[in-house]
Write a protein that holds these residues in place. Sequence first.
Motif, PDB file in Angstrom:
ATOM      1  N   THR A 195       0.792  -1.241   0.000  1.00 24.71           N
ATOM      2  CA  THR A 195       0.000   0.000   0.000  1.00 24.71           C
ATOM      3  C   THR A 195       0.818   1.282   0.000  1.00 24.71           C
ATOM      4  N   THR A 196       2.156   1.207   0.316  1.00 24.96           N
ATOM      5  CA  THR A 196       2.872   2.421   0.690  1.00 24.96           C
ATOM      6  C   THR A 196       4.199   2.595  -0.054  1.00 24.96           C
ATOM      7  N   ASN A 226      -0.472   4.998  -4.490  1.00 26.92           N
ATOM      8  CA  ASN A 226      -1.126   4.747  -3.191  1.00 26.92           C
ATOM      9  C   ASN A 226      -2.514   4.157  -3.422  1.00 26.92           C
ATOM     10  N   SER A 228      -6.242   3.087  -2.929  1.00 26.19           N
ATOM     11  CA  SER A 228      -7.228   3.751  -2.059  1.00 26.19           C
ATOM     12  C   SER A 228      -7.698   2.796  -0.966  1.00 26.19           C
ATOM     13  N   VAL A 229      -8.328   3.367   0.042  1.00 27.03           N
ATOM     14  CA  VAL A 229      -8.875   2.563   1.150  1.00 27.03           C
ATOM     15  C   VAL A 229      -9.834   1.515   0.595  1.00 27.03           C
ATOM     16  N   ARG A 261       1.006   5.075   6.406  1.00 28.30           N
ATOM     17  CA  ARG A 261      -0.394   5.241   5.977  1.00 28.30           C
ATOM     18  C   ARG A 261      -1.330   4.618   7.007  1.00 28.30           C
ATOM     19  N   ARG A 263      -3.494   5.695   9.094  1.00 28.05           N
ATOM     20  CA  ARG A 263      -4.906   6.109   9.137  1.00 28.05           C
ATOM     21  C   ARG A 263      -5.704   5.415   8.026  1.00 28.05           C
ATOM     22  N   ASP A 264      -5.155   5.356   6.812  1.00 29.91           N
ATOM     23  CA  ASP A 264      -5.858   4.702   5.702  1.00 29.91           C
ATOM     24  C   ASP A 264      -6.007   3.202   5.953  1.00 29.91           C
ATOM     25  N   ALA A 267      -8.669   2.492   8.403  1.00 30.73           N
ATOM     26  CA  ALA A 267      -9.991   2.633   7.767  1.00 30.73           C
ATOM     27  C   ALA A 267     -10.311   1.400   6.929  1.00 30.73           C
ATOM     28  N   ALA A 268      -9.311   0.876   6.236  1.00 30.25           N
ATOM     29  CA  ALA A 268      -9.523  -0.319   5.412  1.00 30.25           C
ATOM     30  C   ALA A 268      -9.856  -1.534   6.286  1.00 30.25           C
TER      31      ALA A 268
END
Length: 429
Positions: A195-196, A226, A228-229, A261, A263-264, A267-268
Amino acid sequence: MKRRIKDIRLAYADGSGAVWDFPGIEPAFRTGNRFVRVDPDELIELPYGSVLFSLPKRHPVFYNPRNNDFNHIEVSPDGDEIAAVSAFPASAYLRTYLPAFIRRDDAPVLPLWAYTGVIVMDGGFRIPALRIDDDVRSDPALHENDAELEKGIATLTDAYPENGLVKQLEKCSTVYRCLCARNFFRGRFEAPIPTTPACNAACAGCLSFQKSDASFAASQDRLDFNPSVREISAVILHHLTTADNAVASFGQGCEGEPLLRARDLAAAISLVRETTDSGTINLNTNGSLPEGIKALIRAGLDSVRISLNSPTREYYDRYYRPLGYRFDDVLHSIDAALSAGIFVSINLFFLPGFTDMETEVEELVRFLQRFPVSMIQTRNLNIDPDFYFDRIGFRESEPIGVLNLVKLLKKEFPAMRLGYYNPPVKEKK
Ligand code: SF4
């Protein structure tokens, strides 16, 4: 049957890279900066799917009973120049010795592989190693059916046509032949969730990023976008609801540091856990941001694997070259994960003669007494040993042997698992 020294032969490579055995010469292995004689009882057959390398501008070292010392040899019985040979074991095997060689002054730094001693015995290759994990998820024999892979890729790229992460994993499974990505498309075991692109460390042996003036190239390109969530949660959700005992892991060899990341990713995870409680969501990380780890755990993270080349601060700092965090932050992350009661693994990079030297073993025992982790993943460090020792300012002490270190860890920490892979910690579909 106890094998005898005379049954083993030195392996060498000729100018074309073909590997031969040298009759009448007793091979040697290396640990740290020392050469040792080979103990036939510590050898296993070269595991299926392992690779052999010829080591450029390096001559093999052998044991010479005439002077009870170690010498090197530069030419074959026919007088042609020869090179030393190394094995790169298949996954799940922990090597116990390095190849023994003498470097010429103009020898290039070797690329990022786990160099392992190899000899010839009974017409076959043997290496000093042990299978440390019985899990078959990365066994080469399971990854040879490209037709099944292609079918899996077609099904998932049709099902998720707009998902950039699925496209990335398609590249990983075909171009980089990443076995985790191949398992995702085969609907089994552990799926990678890169993801990063960014990282807050500059590891000497980073597999996904090496500066242009570096002595060797990165093994694969770093992720360049990046996801997305929604893209992330869709891939995780698919894998956890289709594979048995599924694991979905953030923090892969083709990306930077996922905690950047947090926070993302939190959320995921929340999105996934709104739909299913199945499977294990795992984070592979350098452990640099304790608050990020806490946020992921609150969101539903099930396990974490924190990487270390050494429990010794100075060796850690010289290898990871942290940017904006300190070794203490990594220790705080381990503490936070242990306090939260999730499954905590240390991904410890093993290098014979360093990881098992007395000073490192004492430090590791102290570390494990302070941080009673659930598991050590004993990973072979993929790096040129001379480059590594130079980079970390290696101060050698007496090696106890990797096999003895494994025995010691099992005896001193019987509740702690030793292995190679992130286990499913939630065993239901
Ligand atoms: S933490 Fe990982 S991505 Fe970052 S430099 Fe180190 S190996 Fe590379």
